[in-house]
Structures are given as structure tokens and as C-alpha cells.
Motif scaffolding. Structure first.
Motif, mmCIF file in Angstrom:
data_model
loop_
_atom_site.group_PDB
_atom_site.id
_atom_site.type_symbol
_atom_site.label_atom_id
_atom_site.label_comp_id
_atom_site.label_asym_id
_atom_site.label_seq_id
_atom_site.Cartn_x
_atom_site.Cartn_y
_atom_site.Cartn_z
ATOM 1 N N UNK A 1 0.829 -1.212 0.000
ATOM 2 C CA UNK A 1 0.000 0.000 0.000
ATOM 3 C C UNK A 1 0.856 1.251 0.000
ATOM 4 N N UNK A 2 1.958 1.220 0.735
ATOM 5 C CA UNK A 2 2.844 2.381 0.794
ATOM 6 C C UNK A 2 3.488 2.660 -0.555
ATOM 7 N N UNK A 3 3.940 1.608 -1.232
ATOM 8 C CA UNK A 3 4.562 1.779 -2.548
ATOM 9 C C UNK A 3 3.530 2.290 -3.555
ATOM 10 N N UNK A 4 2.328 1.722 -3.523
ATOM 11 C CA UNK A 4 1.274 2.153 -4.435
ATOM 12 C C UNK A 4 0.911 3.619 -4.178
ATOM 13 N N UNK A 5 0.727 3.986 -2.928
ATOM 14 C CA UNK A 5 0.356 5.362 -2.586
ATOM 15 C C UNK A 5 1.438 6.347 -3.005
ATOM 16 N N UNK A 6 2.690 5.995 -2.778
ATOM 17 C CA UNK A 6 3.791 6.882 -3.162
ATOM 18 C C UNK A 6 3.863 7.045 -4.679
ATOM 19 N N UNK A 7 3.536 5.982 -5.413
ATOM 20 C CA UNK A 7 3.601 6.035 -6.872
ATOM 21 C C UNK A 7 2.508 6.926 -7.458
ATOM 22 N N UNK A 8 1.306 6.880 -6.897
ATOM 23 C CA UNK A 8 0.201 7.642 -7.492
ATOM 24 C C UNK A 8 -0.013 8.997 -6.834
ATOM 25 N N UNK A 9 0.648 9.254 -5.717
ATOM 26 C CA UNK A 9 0.443 10.528 -5.019
ATOM 27 C C UNK A 9 0.705 11.747 -5.907
ATOM 28 N N UNK A 10 1.775 11.762 -6.712
ATOM 29 C CA UNK A 10 1.963 12.924 -7.599
ATOM 30 C C UNK A 10 0.788 13.132 -8.551
#
Length: 396
Positions: free
Chosen positions: A316-325
Motif C-alpha cells: 500500500x505504501x509503494x502504491x500510494x507513493x507512486x500515485x500521489x503525484x
């Protein structure tokens, strides 16, 4: 105020038929009475009755026996004749192909899903032909009866021609003219569209009003579609290719030449299983030591397995960091996750929301698609139905 225009001229009769047919469509699958159609279309009862008679004769409507009435004469009811214009939807993936047939009212007549026996474009197109044949046979339809076809495919699709320009997950796929093959077989409108874009259209179909939606298709591969105020946003043609985002941190994968993007290799379904097994090494008591699919990892996390919970939080952390921008740029109202990962449940959704709250200014709602792996097929069938209705309402 009711429309008092004469219904006898060909142009007016065609307009009235279109108006009545659209009103029946909006009530589908519930049958509707002439009085109700007159109220919704603002046409006179005689005009509606004439339009209904024309549509029955043309095969667009069917008549139902009147319901018993406590007082007065029971009214005859009418509904769409779904068989008047069935459609075909295809979800063509690197490993599985699904064909679905729906009638004019959107009811599923057949769904056939088959695993691709061997990797590569030739085997994929053979599977497309096989599931198409089986779906039509199951629905009791011929090729000539199909009124629109929409095929979902991985990769970047040229909108004007339907040709696949780039599909790293399927070697040789751009050399196969999928649109041309389908058009040679079906004498109707054929559309080839990116699978994540169709997942986005499926997600937005039941919603009303304006806004921005980011639909993520997440299984072994990752892609996304963006819908702004009800319209698909394509950008220069590659909007939504989130699988090629390079994740930071210890999950940054080495290139392995399989055509998948960095984010797909880091947190795709296969990668989640691999991560769970590696984290469970030395912990035989954890259910993650023996998992064979991502669903088992999420189930173990929901059951309280600490190793599984750690894996889900990391994913979840990797996914969130990837789409946050992208969230900061687009400020979507909602993120809808489809594909196999949509079956993860609250354990993944809540973790994604928690990490997005740390990375964004206004956190969008995060939902898991009710259709999961069927999201793309749902979008393909909906696009085909939309095409049929555009044509039908113009010529009926």
C-alpha cells in the motif's frame, strides 16, 4: 406542457420513435406503460401509442400482458426487446481472454473466460477466436446478429484506427491487426480500446454529476484510466500508464525483460506473493510461507497474521507513493481499484488511504470495484452498447 406537434410526417415520427425508445431504455429492464412514456417524453398519448406501434413492428420493443388491476382496465406494458441488438465485449489479456455477450438492455447472455495456453501474440489471437465462438454459441447468436463489438487490449492503442502501437506484456501483439480481424468478421461497428480505459468507463457509468475519477486496473499488471466530467482523458495517448512508474525504496525491481513496467514488477499480484514468501522465511507459523496467490496474502492479513499485515502495508505504501503525484496534479474525487486485487477488501483499501493521507493535501475516496476481474469486460460491453444506442436513436 405536452407536445402537440403532428406525428404523421416521416421526420417527426422518427424523432418521436427515438424519444420513446430512449425513455423505455432509461426504465429498462422494468416494463413501462404508454401513460408513463407520455409523461416522461412530454408527447401526447396518441403520439406515444403510434411510436410504440412502430417500434413493436420494427422489433425494438416487446409487449407484456397487462397486470391485474383492482380498478379499471389494466394497462399494457412494454419493454426493450434485448435480442434486437446484442453486443460482444472482449477482454484480451496476456494470460486470459474473456468474451461476453449482452443484449440491448445490458443483460448478460453469455460470458466465457479461457486461459491462454502459451505466451505470445499468435496463441492469444487463437484464444480470442475460440472464446468468441463459444460465447456466441452459448448466447444462441450468429455473427450477423451482433450489432457492435468492443475489444479491450493491453498496451497503447491508436484511437483513430484501433491498432495496438505498444504492448510490452504481449510479444508480437502490435503486429496483429486485432481491429482489422474483427471488422472482417463482424459487419458492425468495432472498437479496440486500452483495457484500463474501459475499466475507467465501467467505474464511471453508474455515477452522476461531474468530477474526476482515477480507475486503477490492478492484477499482475497495473494500468489506469482517467475520467474527467464523464469524458475519458487520453492526453497525448498514454494517459494512465502507471505501471511504468519507478517506485522508490527496497521494492525497486531489476529489469527482467518480461515487458512489465517497474511498478508492475514491484507490486503486481505475482510480486505480492513473492514478497510475502520472502518476508515469511524463517517464520513457518505464518500463513505467508505457503501462499500461492495474492488473495491468500490479503486473507492472512485480515485474519491478523503480522507478516501478511506488514506485506500489505508495504504494498500500500509503494502504491500510494507512486500515485500521489498524480493525485496532487489531478485532485480526483475517487480512486476505484479493479482487477484481481480489488478482492483484497478493507485491509488493503484502508492501508492505501492511510498512506495517501500522509502524501496528499486532499485524500480522494478509495473504492474497490464490485466487478473485480470483470471490470474491463463490463466497460467493453458498455462501450459497445453506447455505440448501438448512438446509432439506433439516430435511425429508428
Amino acid at each position: 406542457m405536452e407536445d402537440e406537434r403532428p406525428a404523421g410526417t416521416p421526420v417527426l415520427r422518427r424523432m418521436n420513435r427515438a424519444s420513446v425508445l430512449d425513455a423505455v431504455r432509461r426504465r429498462a429492464p422494468e416494463p413501462v406503460r404508454v401513460a408513463e412514456l407520455a409523461q416522461s417524453t412530454k408527447l401526447t398519448r396518441p403520439t406515444v401509442a403510434q411510436a410504440v406501434e412502430d417500434l413493436l413492428a420494427a422489433g425494438w420493443l416487446r409487449q407484456h400482458a397487462p397486470r391485474p388491476a383492482a380498478v379499471g382496465r389494466p394497462a399494457t406494458r412494454f419493454s426493450l426487446n434485448g435480442r434486437a441488438a446484442p453486443v460482444l465485449g472482449l477482454d484480451v489479456g496476456p494470460h486470459t481472454v474473456t468474451a461476453g455477450v449482452a443484449d440491448l438492455a445490458g443483460e448478460r447472455l453469455a460470458v466465457v473466460r479461457r486461459t491462454v495456453a502459451r505466451r505470445g501474440a499468435r496463441h492469444l489471437i487463437e484464444t480470442v477466436d475460440e472464446v468468441t465462438d463459444e460465447a456466441l454459441a452459448t448466447a444462441g447468436l450468429t455473427v450477423e446478429q451482433v450489432k457492435a463489438v468492443t475489444a479491450a487490449t493491453p498496451g497503447i492503442v491508436e484511437v483513430t484506427t484501433g491498432r495496438v502501437l505498444l504492448a510490452p506484456s504481449v510479444p508480437g501483439w502490435p503486429e496483429i491487426d486485432l481491429a482489422g480481424r474483427l471488422r472482417a468478421r463482424f459487419a458492425c461497428a468495432v472498437t479496440v480500446e486500452n483495457d484500463a480505459n474501459l475499466a475507467a468507463l465501467a467505474a464511471v457509468h453508474r455515477r452522476t454529476g461531474s468530477g474526476t475519477l482515477l480507475a486503477v486496473q490492478w492484477g499482475e499488471r497495473l494500468g489506469a484510466g482517467v475520467v474527467i466530467d464523464g469524458r475519458l482523458h487520453r492526453g497525448a495517448g498514454q494517459a494512465g500508464e502507471i505501471g511504468f512508474i519507478r517506485p522508490a525504496g527496497d521494492l525497486l525491481p531489476d529489469a527482467d525483460g518480461d515487458g512489465r513496467g517497474p511498478l508492475e514488477r514491484a507490486i503486481g499480484a505475482e510480486a505480492i506473493v513473492d514478497l510475502a514468501r520472502r518476508r515469511a522465511a524463517g517464520h513457518p507459523e505464518s500463513g505467508c510461507a505457503r501462499v500461492t496467490d495474492a488473495a491468500a496474502v490479503f486473507a492472512a492479513a485480515a485474519a491478523g497474521d503480522p507478516i501478511a499485515a506488514e506485506v500489505v502495508d508495504r504494498v500500500a505504501a509503494v502504491f500510494a507513493a507512486a500515485i500521489a503525484p498524480g493525485v496532487l496534479v489531478l485532485s480526483p474525487d475517487t480512486i476505484v481499484i479493479g482487477g484481481g486485487i480489488a478482492r483484497a477488501g478493507a485491509v488493503l483499501r484502508d492501508a492505501i488511504v492511510r498512506h495517501l493521507e500522509e502524501l496528499t493535501l486532499t485524500t480522494p475516496g478509495v473504492e474497490l470495484s464490485e466487478w473485480a476481474e470483470g471490470t474491463v469486460l463490463t466497460g467493453a460491453l458498455q462501450m459497445a452498447l453506447d455505440e448501438v444506442w448512438r446509432h439506433t436513436l439516430a435511425v429508428c
